[in-house]
Design an enzyme around this catalytic site. Structure first.
Site, PDB file in Angstrom:
ATOM      1  N   ARG A  51       0.831  -1.213   0.000  1.00  0.00           N
ATOM      2  CA  ARG A  51       0.000   0.000   0.000  1.00  0.00           C
ATOM      3  C   ARG A  51       0.863   1.260   0.000  1.00  0.00           C
ATOM      4  O   ARG A  51       0.477   2.262  -0.592  1.00  0.00           O
ATOM      5  CB  ARG A  51      -0.902   0.020   1.234  1.00  0.00           C
ATOM      6  CG  ARG A  51      -1.975  -1.043   1.163  1.00  0.00           C
ATOM      7  CD  ARG A  51      -3.045  -0.849   2.220  1.00  0.00           C
ATOM      8  NE  ARG A  51      -4.073  -1.874   2.047  1.00  0.00           N
ATOM      9  CZ  ARG A  51      -4.110  -3.014   2.715  1.00  0.00           C
ATOM     10  NH1 ARG A  51      -3.188  -3.293   3.612  1.00  0.00           N
ATOM     11  NH2 ARG A  51      -5.061  -3.898   2.501  1.00  0.00           N
ATOM     12  N   LYS A 153       2.923 -18.496   8.023  1.00  0.00           N
ATOM     13  CA  LYS A 153       2.106 -18.830   9.179  1.00  0.00           C
ATOM     14  C   LYS A 153       1.634 -17.549   9.859  1.00  0.00           C
ATOM     15  O   LYS A 153       2.293 -16.524   9.680  1.00  0.00           O
ATOM     16  CB  LYS A 153       2.876 -19.709  10.165  1.00  0.00           C
ATOM     17  CG  LYS A 153       4.075 -18.982  10.806  1.00  0.00           C
ATOM     18  CD  LYS A 153       4.621 -19.720  11.973  1.00  0.00           C
ATOM     19  CE  LYS A 153       4.170 -19.171  13.288  1.00  0.00           C
ATOM     20  NZ  LYS A 153       4.645 -17.858  13.675  1.00  0.00           N
ATOM     21  N   HIS A 183       9.265 -21.379   9.107  1.00  0.00           N
ATOM     22  CA  HIS A 183      10.721 -21.215   8.918  1.00  0.00           C
ATOM     23  C   HIS A 183      11.548 -22.227   9.707  1.00  0.00           C
ATOM     24  O   HIS A 183      12.723 -22.426   9.417  1.00  0.00           O
ATOM     25  CB  HIS A 183      11.164 -19.767   9.175  1.00  0.00           C
ATOM     26  CG  HIS A 183      11.290 -19.390  10.612  1.00  0.00           C
ATOM     27  ND1 HIS A 183      10.236 -18.987  11.380  1.00  0.00           N
ATOM     28  CD2 HIS A 183      12.369 -19.358  11.436  1.00  0.00           C
ATOM     29  CE1 HIS A 183      10.645 -18.720  12.597  1.00  0.00           C
ATOM     30  NE2 HIS A 183      11.943 -18.940  12.665  1.00  0.00           N
ATOM     31  N   LYS A 187      15.564 -24.581   8.958  1.00  0.00           N
ATOM     32  CA  LYS A 187      16.765 -24.592   9.805  1.00  0.00           C
ATOM     33  C   LYS A 187      17.548 -25.880   9.589  1.00  0.00           C
ATOM     34  O   LYS A 187      16.985 -26.965   9.618  1.00  0.00           O
ATOM     35  CB  LYS A 187      16.368 -24.475  11.292  1.00  0.00           C
ATOM     36  CG  LYS A 187      15.800 -23.104  11.667  1.00  0.00           C
ATOM     37  CD  LYS A 187      15.586 -23.019  13.167  1.00  0.00           C
ATOM     38  CE  LYS A 187      14.756 -21.800  13.554  1.00  0.00           C
ATOM     39  NZ  LYS A 187      15.488 -20.560  13.681  1.00  0.00           N
ATOM     40  N   GLU A 221      12.518 -18.121  24.486  1.00  0.00           N
ATOM     41  CA  GLU A 221      13.009 -16.858  23.925  1.00  0.00           C
ATOM     42  C   GLU A 221      13.295 -15.884  25.055  1.00  0.00           C
ATOM     43  O   GLU A 221      12.566 -15.842  26.051  1.00  0.00           O
ATOM     44  CB  GLU A 221      11.971 -16.261  22.989  1.00  0.00           C
ATOM     45  CG  GLU A 221      11.732 -17.121  21.763  1.00  0.00           C
ATOM     46  CD  GLU A 221      10.846 -16.407  20.757  1.00  0.00           C
ATOM     47  OE1 GLU A 221      11.384 -15.654  19.939  1.00  0.00           O
ATOM     48  OE2 GLU A 221       9.623 -16.589  20.825  1.00  0.00           O
ATOM     49  N   HIS A 245       5.947 -24.292  14.743  1.00  0.00           N
ATOM     50  CA  HIS A 245       7.359 -24.673  14.883  1.00  0.00           C
ATOM     51  C   HIS A 245       7.566 -25.932  15.743  1.00  0.00           C
ATOM     52  O   HIS A 245       8.323 -26.825  15.376  1.00  0.00           O
ATOM     53  CB  HIS A 245       8.158 -23.524  15.504  1.00  0.00           C
ATOM     54  CG  HIS A 245       8.004 -22.227  14.777  1.00  0.00           C
ATOM     55  ND1 HIS A 245       7.807 -22.145  13.425  1.00  0.00           N
ATOM     56  CD2 HIS A 245       8.032 -20.949  15.217  1.00  0.00           C
ATOM     57  CE1 HIS A 245       7.710 -20.875  13.065  1.00  0.00           C
ATOM     58  NE2 HIS A 245       7.842 -20.129  14.135  1.00  0.00           N
TER      59      HIS A 245
END
Ligand code: BG6
Length: 486
Positions: A51, A153, A183, A187, A221, A245
């Site tokens: 946009r 996703k 993703h 890996k 994380e 994942h």
């Protein structure tokens, strides 16, 4: 993945959401690396579509900045000048019925000027709610035959919405044209689970309920939600990480050997794991929320969204019946770490009884997905000395020491595979739907959310979930191993 390394056929890559974060951080650097490696097609162009009002020149400048910031190789000299010529930009609104007219016209010109030869590779890097409209517009403008489309996703937010999304995709594309990106499958260390299992004869005999006591997957994380409050409030850890994942890692660990290394044969085996999985019971789920989450921007002051989740899953197959799979993931945890380990059964009895020796720990085989990528086998040895005393020791395979080369970024791998049309590392429709089905009881009846301290390993209830076992993670590099848990 199955085919030898060579550039894909000529095509134009059209990136919807080209002014967004994913394009900046991941897609442009990945395209650049593929270019530097000589792995982009001979006839190629990247058309950014979004946009935001921007000229092609401005898009090229932005691309250079993002490559400088996120890529391993600097965009300089002749190489950059050549890559720059591949970049085009078109501002547009998907809502407008004419949205694709200009795009179609530009693509036809590029077929001539850049030799893209009618090849179309659509990449949806927009918020997921835009996918159905984009797909419909592609259909209306008749750009769908022979094209490929990549979507990111999350693939829906429950079984019903996943089915709707799949239906919207299939109104325009055949399943063979669709590439659903997760993703984690790009890996190295996740793909290496397959190499380790199916290229080594010593592994298979012990890879089952007879020898394995439990399997664990931790994706922790250190970062919080990083300004993504609006997205996260709608998503939460279960939808963001588990159905995607963590399930990818789980299916690679639990699947039967495929009859061949062909995309659909491999994906069949992954789906069978999910089919054999019992639907997840809310009683075996712990949801957590870090203290302070409710004060984050765009988060409701009484939010019950989970930033942590731990759960137990059971697979009713001859290989895994009775072996619990414990999964956990969360934000603002103790440290960044993605690992999965098989925890082996105790020895049948302690032959050292009556001596000074006690068996210090269970044997564990751990895949360190990231960081310190590698594989670690924990076992017990005799401590050197005059008496029989036992001590834990490790066999450690470390990518950096063994290969001395940085690992390839997941997006680079996945872009190349999708442009070649290889589905091995992409999620199939039935896999997505079954994953949501397994989680449906928890989505319908989520357990209460428990607070946890930032920097911890999540709420105490997660330890109770796995008890009398304990969560197993490798120590940080250079630190001594502590048996069984931290
Ligand atoms: C993304 C999630 O898919 O994966 C993020 O949306 C998460 O919330 C990220 O931070 C984690 O990826 P990685 O590769 O850093 O483990």
């Amino acid at each position: 993945m199955g085919t030898p390394l060579k550039p894909p056929e000529p095509q134009a890559a059209i990136v919807f959401g080209a002014s967004g974060d994913l394009t900046r951080r991941k897609l442009l650097p990945a395209f650049w690396h593929l270019f530097v490696e000589g792995l982009l097609p001979q006839g190629f162009a990247i058309v950014g579509y979004a946009r935001s009002k921007m000229t092609t020149q401005e898009f090229q400048e932005r691309a250079r900045d993002s490559i400088r910031e996120f890529a391993k190789t600097d965009p300089v000299g002749e190489e950059w000048e050549e890559f720059k010529k591949l970049l085009f930009y078109l501002p547009g609104e998907f809502e407008s019925e004419l949205a694709m007219e200009e795009l179609c016209a530009l693509l036809v010109t590029l077929d001539e000027s850049r030799g893209t030869n009618g090849g179309r590779f659509f990449y949806c890097a927009t918020p997921p709610m835009d996918y159905p409209l984009i797909v419909a517009r592609i259909g209306e403008s008749r750009m769908n035959p022979e094209a490929r489309i990549v979507i990111e996703k999350p693939f829906g937010r429950d079984l019903e919405s996943a089915r709707e999304l799949n239906a919207a995709l299939h109104r325009v594309f055949d399943e063979s044209q669709i590439f659903r990106i997760d993703h984690y499958l790009g890996k190295e260390t996740v793909q290496n689970i397959l190499a380790f299992r199916f290229a080594n004869g010593i592994v298979e005999p012990i890879w089952n309920r007879r020898y394995v006591d439990n399997v664990q997957i931790t994706v922790a994380e250190e970062i919080g939600i990083e300004g993504r409050g609006a997205f996260y409030e709608q998503t939460g850890a279960l939808r963001d990480m588990v159905s995607t994942h963590l399930f990818q890692v789980l299916t690679f660990l639990a699947m039967e050997p495929p009859v061949s290394f062909e995309p659909n044969r491999l994906r069949d085996e992954k789906v069978k794991v999910l089919q054999a999985m019992q639907e997840c019971s809310p009683e075996r789920v712990v949801r957590g929320q870090y203290e302070g989450y409710r004060s984050e921007p765009d988060v409701a002051p009484d939010s019950t969204t989970e930033t942590f989740v731990a759960l137990e899953l059971l697979i009713d197959s001859w290989r895994w019946a009775g072996v619990p799979f414990f999964l956990r993931t969360g934000k603002l945890l103790n440290r960044k770490l993605s690992e999965t380990s098989l925890s082996f059964r105790d020895v049948p009895f302690n032959v050292f009884k009556g001596t000074d020796a006690t068996v210090p720990q269970r044997d564990h085989l751990t895949f360190r997905v990231q960081p310190n990528e590698g594989i670690l086998l924990d076992f017990n040895v005799k401590r050197p000395g005059l008496s029989m005393a036992l001590e834990p020791a490790q066999l450690d395979f470390d990518y950096q020491t063994s290969f001395q080369a940085p690992l390839v970024d997941a997006y680079e791998v996945l872009l190349l595979e999708a442009m070649k049309g290889d589905h091995m590392l992409f999620t199939r429709e039935d896999e997505v739907e079954r994953a949501w089905e397994v989680l449906t009881p928890v989505l319908l009846d989520p357990p209460e959310v428990r607070p946890y301290r930032p920097g911890s390993w999540g709420p105490d209830e997660a330890d109770a979930l796995i008890a009398p076992r304990r969560w197993h993670v490798c120590p940080p590099p250079g630190q001594k191993h502590v048996p069984e848990s931290e």
